[in-house]
Scaffold this motif. Structure first.
Motif, PDB file in Angstrom:
ATOM      1  N   UNK A  24       0.941  -1.333  -0.114  1.00 38.88           N
ATOM      2  CA  UNK A  24      -0.069  -0.166   0.166  1.00 38.88           C
ATOM      3  C   UNK A  24       0.967   1.577   0.271  1.00 38.88           C
ATOM      4  N   UNK A  25       1.786   1.614  -0.661  1.00 37.45           N
ATOM      5  CA  UNK A  25       2.735   2.461  -1.123  1.00 37.45           C
ATOM      6  C   UNK A  25       3.055   2.896  -2.436  1.00 37.45           C
ATOM      7  N   UNK A  26       2.988   3.921  -2.564  1.00 32.29           N
ATOM      8  CA  UNK A  26       3.016   4.787  -4.002  1.00 32.29           C
ATOM      9  C   UNK A  26       4.332   5.409  -4.068  1.00 32.29           C
ATOM     10  N   UNK A  27       5.155   5.503  -5.240  1.00 30.55           N
ATOM     11  CA  UNK A  27       6.176   6.509  -5.346  1.00 30.55           C
ATOM     12  C   UNK A  27       6.045   7.961  -6.462  1.00 30.55           C
ATOM     13  N   UNK A  28       6.511   8.833  -6.200  1.00 36.23           N
ATOM     14  CA  UNK A  28       7.316   9.040  -7.873  1.00 36.23           C
ATOM     15  C   UNK A  28       8.591   9.360  -7.724  1.00 36.23           C
ATOM     16  N   UNK A  29       9.298   8.838  -8.987  1.00 31.29           N
ATOM     17  CA  UNK A  29      10.934   9.208  -8.859  1.00 31.29           C
ATOM     18  C   UNK A  29      10.947  10.549  -9.863  1.00 31.29           C
ATOM     19  N   UNK A  30      11.687  11.408  -9.730  1.00 28.40           N
ATOM     20  CA  UNK A  30      11.944  12.166 -10.734  1.00 28.40           C
ATOM     21  C   UNK A  30      13.757  12.320 -10.641  1.00 28.40           C
ATOM     22  N   UNK A  31      13.856  12.157 -11.715  1.00 26.85           N
ATOM     23  CA  UNK A  31      15.514  12.756 -12.383  1.00 26.85           C
ATOM     24  C   UNK A  31      15.803  13.834 -13.065  1.00 26.85           C
ATOM     25  N   UNK A  32      16.815  13.439 -12.779  1.00 28.40           N
ATOM     26  CA  UNK A  32      18.023  15.742 -13.336  1.00 28.40           C
ATOM     27  C   UNK A  32      17.186  16.058 -12.708  1.00 28.40           C
ATOM     28  N   UNK A  33      16.364  16.364 -11.451  1.00 24.96           N
ATOM     29  CA  UNK A  33      15.810  17.197 -10.652  1.00 24.96           C
ATOM     30  C   UNK A  33      16.223  18.512 -11.627  1.00 24.96           C
ATOM     31  N   UNK A  34      14.686  19.730 -11.845  1.00 22.63           N
ATOM     32  CA  UNK A  34      15.064  20.928 -12.618  1.00 22.63           C
ATOM     33  C   UNK A  34      14.554  22.385 -11.819  1.00 22.63           C
ATOM     34  N   UNK A  35      15.204  23.196 -11.827  1.00 29.62           N
ATOM     35  CA  UNK A  35      14.642  24.153 -11.225  1.00 29.62           C
ATOM     36  C   UNK A  35      12.868  24.321 -11.622  1.00 29.62           C
ATOM     37  N   UNK A  36      12.341  24.448 -12.660  1.00 31.91           N
ATOM     38  CA  UNK A  36      11.166  23.628 -12.883  1.00 31.91           C
ATOM     39  C   UNK A  36      10.404  22.529 -12.433  1.00 31.91           C
ATOM     40  N   UNK A  37      10.910  21.922 -11.966  1.00 26.98           N
ATOM     41  CA  UNK A  37      10.546  20.860 -10.950  1.00 26.98           C
ATOM     42  C   UNK A  37       9.968  21.737  -9.853  1.00 26.98           C
ATOM     43  N   UNK A  38       9.515  22.416  -9.220  1.00 33.87           N
ATOM     44  CA  UNK A  38       9.202  22.879  -7.963  1.00 33.87           C
ATOM     45  C   UNK A  38       8.508  22.971  -8.190  1.00 33.87           C
ATOM     46  N   UNK A  39       7.471  22.944  -7.134  1.00 34.85           N
ATOM     47  CA  UNK A  39       5.961  23.249  -7.288  1.00 34.85           C
ATOM     48  C   UNK A  39       5.787  22.068  -5.842  1.00 34.85           C
ATOM     49  N   UNK A  40       4.543  21.956  -5.685  1.00 33.31           N
ATOM     50  CA  UNK A  40       3.546  20.912  -4.820  1.00 33.31           C
ATOM     51  C   UNK A  40       2.643  19.715  -5.475  1.00 33.31           C
ATOM     52  N   UNK A  41       3.289  18.555  -5.254  1.00 36.89           N
ATOM     53  CA  UNK A  41       2.934  17.170  -5.613  1.00 36.89           C
ATOM     54  C   UNK A  41       2.063  16.480  -4.983  1.00 36.89           C
ATOM     55  N   UNK A  42       1.057  16.471  -5.421  1.00 37.22           N
ATOM     56  CA  UNK A  42       0.282  15.802  -4.236  1.00 37.22           C
ATOM     57  C   UNK A  42      -0.254  13.892  -4.997  1.00 37.22           C
ATOM     58  N   UNK A  43      -0.217  13.027  -3.640  1.00 35.83           N
ATOM     59  CA  UNK A  43      -0.631  12.436  -4.909  1.00 35.83           C
ATOM     60  C   UNK A  43      -2.487  12.500  -4.190  1.00 35.83           C
ATOM     61  N   UNK A  44      -2.876  10.869  -5.185  1.00 36.15           N
ATOM     62  CA  UNK A  44      -4.749  10.726  -5.463  1.00 36.15           C
ATOM     63  C   UNK A  44      -4.805   9.683  -5.437  1.00 36.15           C
ATOM     64  N   UNK A  45      -5.995   9.709  -5.402  1.00 37.07           N
ATOM     65  CA  UNK A  45      -6.155   8.212  -5.350  1.00 37.07           C
ATOM     66  C   UNK A  45      -7.264   7.204  -6.100  1.00 37.07           C
ATOM     67  N   UNK A  46      -8.361   6.422  -6.356  1.00 34.00           N
ATOM     68  CA  UNK A  46      -9.046   6.207  -7.001  1.00 34.00           C
ATOM     69  C   UNK A  46      -9.508   4.614  -6.504  1.00 34.00           C
ATOM     70  N   UNK A  47     -11.081   4.362  -6.139  1.00 31.19           N
ATOM     71  CA  UNK A  47     -11.116   2.529  -6.032  1.00 31.19           C
ATOM     72  C   UNK A  47     -11.669   2.692  -7.592  1.00 31.19           C
ATOM     73  N   UNK A  48     -11.201   3.030  -8.940  1.00 30.97           N
ATOM     74  CA  UNK A  48     -11.419   2.344 -10.089  1.00 30.97           C
ATOM     75  C   UNK A  48     -13.122   2.485 -10.709  1.00 30.97           C
TER      76      UNK A  48
END
Lengths: 118, 115
Positions: B70-94
């Motif tokens: 019950x674990x999800x991840x987001x990986x960002x490689x070679x991060x850039x200043x333009x990646x500066x933001x708030x990141x939200x995970x979200x889920x649905x029962x489908x």
């Protein structure tokens, strides 16, 4: 290009005033949502609607009501604004997906309304 | 316990770093997992989505779901200043009809990528 618009970017109201926040989407989506977003608390669902004239309470409906008379428009009403309702309000819409994997569950968000109640 | 927990942050990394953003959840009925990105003074926008378990890659971004943990991840490689933001995970029962149309969001984490 998909679009959700909100009536105001910034709004200042006095305590006790009745406040209307309007949201319009042009994607013919069935579902529409109202959230508020506060630092440290994230996005919290206030109300949503999955059909015209239908509404469902979200996690924090107290002090709010909604109206959906037309498919494209969803209004959030603060009956008597209070200072603890100062927040960023975000509207979103999504299409109905009837079968598993039949489509995207994406919600499209508007730019938000920053409401300050003094 | 909240249905979705997300590391609170904020997170600050140097340009070029690999970033790992994580969420855990308690509802085993969740089937559809999303990451939204929200720039300052804007509404969230969908960045990536995955069905069930597995990985999905899109350019510098990789979304990973482990339903057994019950674990999800987001990986960002070679991060850039333009990646500066708030990141939200979200889920649905489908399902996205009627009362099932809502998503459950994490609180979001603010990422700052320093030049």
């Amino acid at each position: 290009d998909v679009k959700v618009t909100q009536s105001s970017r910034y709004l200042v109201k006095r305590t006790g005033e009745k406040v209307f926040l309007e949201c319009v989407q042009d994607m013919d989506h069935e579902n529409m949502f109202w959230y508020r977003q506060d630092p440290g608390l994230g996005l919290r669902l206030i109300y949503f609607s999955y059909d015209v004239k239908m509404k469902e309470k979200g996690d924090i409906p107290e002090g709010y009501s909604v109206s959906r008379e037309k498919k494209e428009r969803f209004s959030l009403i603060l009956e008597s604004a209070s200072t603890n309702q100062t927040s960023m309000y975000l509207c979103a819409s999504s299409r109905t997906v009837l079968r598993w994997l039949a489509g995207s569950y994406e919600q499209y968000f508007g730019p938000g309304t920053r409401l300050t109640v003094t | 316990q909240k249905e979705v927990e997300q590391d609170p942050g904020p997170l600050s990394v140097p340009e070029g770093a690999i970033v790992s953003l994580n969420c855990t959840y308690s509802n085993s009925a969740f089937q559809y997992f999303m990451w939204y990105r929200q720039y300052s003074r804007k509404g969230p926008e969908l960045l990536m989505y995955t069905y069930s378990s597995g990985n999905k890659e899109d350019g510098r971004f990789t979304a990973q779901v482990d339903k057994s943990s019950k674990y999800i991840s987001l990986f960002i490689r070679d991060s850039q200043p333009s990646d500066s933001a708030t990141y939200l995970c979200a889920m649905s029962v489908g399902k996205a009809n009627g009362a099932n149309s809502k998503l459950t969001f994490g609180k979001g984490i603010t990422l700052s990528v320093r030049p």
